[in-house]
Design an enzyme around this catalytic site. Structure first.
Site, PDB file in Angstrom:
ATOM      1  N   ASN A   8       0.872  -1.179   0.000  1.00 49.22           N
ATOM      2  CA  ASN A   8       0.000   0.000   0.000  1.00 49.22           C
ATOM      3  C   ASN A   8       0.906   1.225   0.000  1.00 49.22           C
ATOM      4  OD1 ASN A   8      -1.821   2.024   0.444  1.00 49.22           O
ATOM      5  ND2 ASN A   8      -2.231   1.488   2.578  1.00 49.22           N
ATOM      6  N   LYS A  10       0.138   4.326  -0.474  1.00 51.33           N
ATOM      7  CA  LYS A  10      -0.470   5.579   0.007  1.00 51.33           C
ATOM      8  C   LYS A  10      -0.150   6.707  -0.993  1.00 51.33           C
ATOM      9  CE  LYS A  10      -0.004   3.584   4.527  1.00 51.33           C
ATOM     10  NZ  LYS A  10       0.042   3.737   5.954  1.00 51.33           N
ATOM     11  N   HIS A  94      -9.477   1.873   4.637  1.00 47.17           N
ATOM     12  CA  HIS A  94      -8.197   2.009   5.338  1.00 47.17           C
ATOM     13  C   HIS A  94      -8.352   3.041   6.459  1.00 47.17           C
ATOM     14  CE1 HIS A  94      -4.068   3.121   6.182  1.00 47.17           C
ATOM     15  NE2 HIS A  94      -3.743   1.930   5.705  1.00 47.17           N
ATOM     16  N   GLU A  96      -6.604   5.424   7.418  1.00 48.32           N
ATOM     17  CA  GLU A  96      -6.332   6.823   7.058  1.00 48.32           C
ATOM     18  C   GLU A  96      -7.540   7.446   6.364  1.00 48.32           C
ATOM     19  OE1 GLU A  96      -2.624   6.013   5.128  1.00 48.32           O
ATOM     20  OE2 GLU A  96      -1.796   5.521   7.088  1.00 48.32           O
ATOM     21  N   GLU A 166      -5.747  -4.126  10.841  1.00 48.71           N
ATOM     22  CA  GLU A 166      -4.714  -3.103  10.959  1.00 48.71           C
ATOM     23  C   GLU A 166      -5.002  -2.214  12.173  1.00 48.71           C
ATOM     24  OE1 GLU A 166      -2.488  -2.299   7.062  1.00 48.71           O
ATOM     25  OE2 GLU A 166      -4.165  -0.928   7.186  1.00 48.71           O
ATOM     26  N   GLY A 172       2.455   2.706  10.647  1.00 51.73           N
ATOM     27  CA  GLY A 172       3.492   3.727  10.494  1.00 51.73           C
ATOM     28  C   GLY A 172       4.200   4.100  11.780  1.00 51.73           C
ATOM     29  N   SER A 212       3.189  -1.683  10.586  1.00 52.15           N
ATOM     30  CA  SER A 212       4.629  -1.801  10.865  1.00 52.15           C
ATOM     31  C   SER A 212       5.190  -3.190  10.553  1.00 52.15           C
ATOM     32  CB  SER A 212       4.939  -1.409  12.319  1.00 52.15           C
ATOM     33  OG  SER A 212       4.589  -0.049  12.527  1.00 52.15           O
TER      34      SER A 212
HETATM   35  P1  PGA Z   1       2.822   0.574   7.631  1.00 54.83           P
HETATM   36  O1  PGA Z   1       1.378   0.839   6.966  1.00 54.83           O
HETATM   37  O2  PGA Z   1       3.312  -0.747   7.113  1.00 54.83           O
HETATM   38  O3  PGA Z   1       3.679   1.730   7.168  1.00 54.83           O
HETATM   39  O4  PGA Z   1       2.621   0.554   9.107  1.00 54.83           O
HETATM   40  C1  PGA Z   1       0.441  -0.200   6.819  1.00 54.83           C
HETATM   41  C2  PGA Z   1      -0.823   0.313   6.203  1.00 54.83           C
HETATM   42  O5  PGA Z   1      -1.226   1.448   6.476  1.00 54.83           O
HETATM   43  O6  PGA Z   1      -1.481  -0.383   5.415  1.00 54.83           O
END
Ligand code: PGA
Length: 253
Positions: A8, A10, A94, A96, A166, A172, A212
């Site tokens: 992903n 983003k 997601h 976000e 998630e 992140g 992460s």
């Molecule tokens: P990350 O993001 O691996 O940077 O923690 C995962 C995601 O948002 O799908």
């Protein structure tokens, strides 16, 4: 069923950067055997990714979509526009989008239904915030998100669904969930789907862990009995690191 490892990206990578990444990653695709590998670039790079991946086994996903087929929705993208580029999967709900863009369960439900209607496979994201976790609400939040998103699921179309657990606090942050927490959430998701949609849907359901995920920890998540893949943000942005991640995943097969 193969594990599914999804990148992903983003809001990262131009079309040019996408082409370079895809060209580099497909050089190693033989070493991905047994793992379904998926890249989800921004909309503006779908065309470049589609061209670069067309003779490879690496698949294409989108990060979002609107539920209508077309119409007066400035700035939105509809399923037929994704299908034109050979997109197979679409990330929906997601965190976000839920927390930064204000997406609610009703919108997410419409998107899931529209994806299935158009033969796109949804990757539905669910997960609790840090505060919800501290209040002991993790299970309730996941069940509410599942009920909201899958409330009027068409069972005839609901094959090959992916649900990504998630936890918001793990995204992140460098602070991944524990193996126990990831497994417990995946068991809950599977049980919810079994109770509400039956065995046929669950037979083809894959549950990913995201938050992460790195080369150093992917193996421990994929070794869990209920986790069948990973949704990866930060560690998917460099071609070398993504290749290492997929190869590490393969060892878990
Ligand atoms: P990350 O993001 O691996 O940077 O923690 C995962 C995601 O948002 O799908």
């Amino acid at each position: 069923m193969d594990l599914i490892i999804a990148a992903n990206w983003k809001m990262h990578k131009t079309a040019t950067e996408t082409r370079e990444f895809c060209d580099s990653v497909i050089q190693n695709e033989k070493s991905f055997k047994g793992v379904e590998v998926l890249i989800c670039p921004p909309f503006t790079a779908l065309s470049a990714a589609s061209a670069a991946l067309k003779d490879s086994s690496v698949k294409l996903g989108a990060q979002n979509m609107h539920w209508e087929q077309q119409g007066a929705h400035t700035g939105e993208i509809a399923a037929p526009m994704l299908l034109e580029f050979g997109v197979e999967y679409v990330i929906i709900g997601h965190s976000e989008r839920r927390h930064l863009m204000g997406e609610d369960d009703d919108q997410i439900r419409r998107k899931v239904n529209a994806a299935l209607e158009n033969n796109l496979k949804p990757i539905l994201c669910v997960g609790e915030t840090e505060t919800e976790r501290e209040q002991g609400l993790t299970e309730r939040v996941i069940e509410k998100q599942l009920a909201g998103a899958l409330g009027d699921l068409d069972l005839n179309k609901a094959e090959n669904m992916v649900v990504a657990y998630e936890p918001v606090w793990a995204i992140g942050s460098g602070k991944a969930a524990s193996e126990d927490d990831a497994e417990n959430a995946a068991v809950l998701i599977r049980r919810y789907c079994l109770n509400n949609f039956g065995e046929k849907v669950v037979a083809s359901l894959r549950i990913q862990y995201g938050g992460s995920v790195k080369v150093g920890n992917i193996h421990s998540f994929l070794a869990l009995p209920s986790i069948m893949g990973a949704l990866v943000g930060g560690a998917s942005l460099e071609a070398d690191s993504f290749r290492d991640l997929v190869q590490a995943a393969r060892k878990a097969v």
